[in-house]
Design a protein around this motif. Sequence first.
Motif, short mmCIF file in Angstrom:
data_model
loop_
_atom_site.label_atom_id
_atom_site.label_comp_id
_atom_site.label_asym_id
_atom_site.label_seq_id
_atom_site.Cartn_x
_atom_site.Cartn_y
_atom_site.Cartn_z
N THR A 249 0.84 -1.20 0.00
CA THR A 249 0.00 0.00 0.00
C THR A 249 0.87 1.25 0.00
OG1 THR A 249 -0.12 0.09 2.43
CG2 THR A 249 -1.85 -1.14 1.29
N THR A 250 0.34 2.30 -0.54
CA THR A 250 0.98 3.61 -0.46
C THR A 250 -0.12 4.67 -0.50
OG1 THR A 250 2.73 5.02 -1.35
CG2 THR A 250 1.29 3.97 -2.95
N GLU A 290 -5.34 6.12 -1.28
CA GLU A 290 -4.50 4.96 -0.95
C GLU A 290 -4.57 3.99 -2.11
OE1 GLU A 290 -3.97 2.38 2.95
OE2 GLU A 290 -5.72 1.69 1.81
N ARG A 304 6.79 -2.78 -6.42
CA ARG A 304 7.32 -1.57 -5.77
C ARG A 304 7.85 -0.59 -6.83
NH1 ARG A 304 10.09 -5.23 -2.46
NH2 ARG A 304 12.06 -4.42 -3.28
N GLY A 315 7.34 6.42 -0.32
CA GLY A 315 7.47 5.20 0.46
C GLY A 315 6.33 4.24 0.20
N ARG A 317 4.47 0.59 1.83
CA ARG A 317 4.35 -0.33 2.96
C ARG A 317 4.00 -1.72 2.44
NH1 ARG A 317 1.89 4.32 4.10
NH2 ARG A 317 -0.14 3.54 3.40
N GLN A 319 3.09 -5.97 3.77
CA GLN A 319 2.91 -6.96 4.83
C GLN A 319 2.42 -8.26 4.22
OE1 GLN A 319 -0.52 -6.30 7.45
NE2 GLN A 319 -1.17 -4.62 6.12
#
Length: 390
Positions: A249-250, A290, A304, A315, A317, A319
């Motif tokens: 997510t970003t 988002e 990415r 940036g 994130r 997970q």
Amino acid sequence: MRQAHIDAFSGASGDMLLGAVVDAGARLAAIEDMLGGLALEGWGLTAEPVQRAQLAATRVRVSAADDGSVVRTWANVRQLLIEAALPEPVRARALGAFLRLAEAEARVHRMAVERVHFHEVGALDAIVDVVGVCAGLHLLGIERVSCSTVAMGTGMTRGQHGLLPVPAPAVLELLRGAPTMATDTPAELCTPTGAALLAEFTDVWGPQPPMVVGRVGYGAGERDLQRPNVLRMVLGESIAGSPTALLLTTTVDDLPGELVPPVLDALRSAGAGDAWAQSVIMKKGRPGVEIACIADPSRSAALREVLFRQTTTLGVRGQLVDKWILERSWLEVDVAGQPVRLKIGRLDGEVVNVAPEFDDCAAVAAATGLPLKEIYARARASWPGEDDTG
């Protein structure tokens, strides 16, 4: 999940991959129908059973009036595919494969991508091979592809640029990050076209993942070698469970809204199983968006890169999450004289979801002039019930 595992124990080429998808069940006539959306003339496809070192396989041949004297640039091929009447997933994959080829050639010759001239890989038969493989995998309903270590030959091969070492430089560029192995076979086992298609479609490199095997297809290469000159494609359903998935997510507050859909498309093309966006309130009360995607962890770097290059984020994130999926299968039904695939979801063997494939419905609506919602309803109503789905 419908998946395919490619066993490249004798390398890969466009015609080997095309032969494998046909041998695994994709109808040659259906592939030809899709290829008819290209603004190209003077080509044909034939399929025949052959033997390669005692292994039975399907050899698909592309006959082309183009003798290779026509040199196409990346821009030429890109425009051809953009203007073609192809299902969007087929177009996106074909564009992805040729972009990879252009970028590889650009690195090899140290020039700008837009200056790349395709020679062998821009010939008519190579275009038919690439788009044909993309069409075949689409028709088979493949949602995930894995590939073994790719075998490489040795020696020299002759191209438009003269003698080149085997593996060809473009092949090594295309397969950066993929497992390969050298053999003592004095032949070009993996071609640039084959390497581009493997790089474009493969989600995971390595041994065959857990799956319930359905069909197996063998695609034959042109020559008889001391080793079986075939590529094997194993189709099946992933084994139900809770596989680990990667959630990226970003959040951004300065990305124009019209740029969000292309980012989501790029994430899906880079291997995301799904990608989405939602409105959020960020620091200092600023409205933002988002952007998120879920994928196999092996696609992390590629995804990415999309987020960093195509958004304004600083940036990302990530997970690992559990992902539960229904057992899936496909059934083809007839709607207004056109084929439409139904995706069937089962929970503990019981059918709990039946959904028409949107791209198929859209294609039928475009071909017949009927409303899309009517095509969708007819397709759903055509489901014969549990007894006829296997």
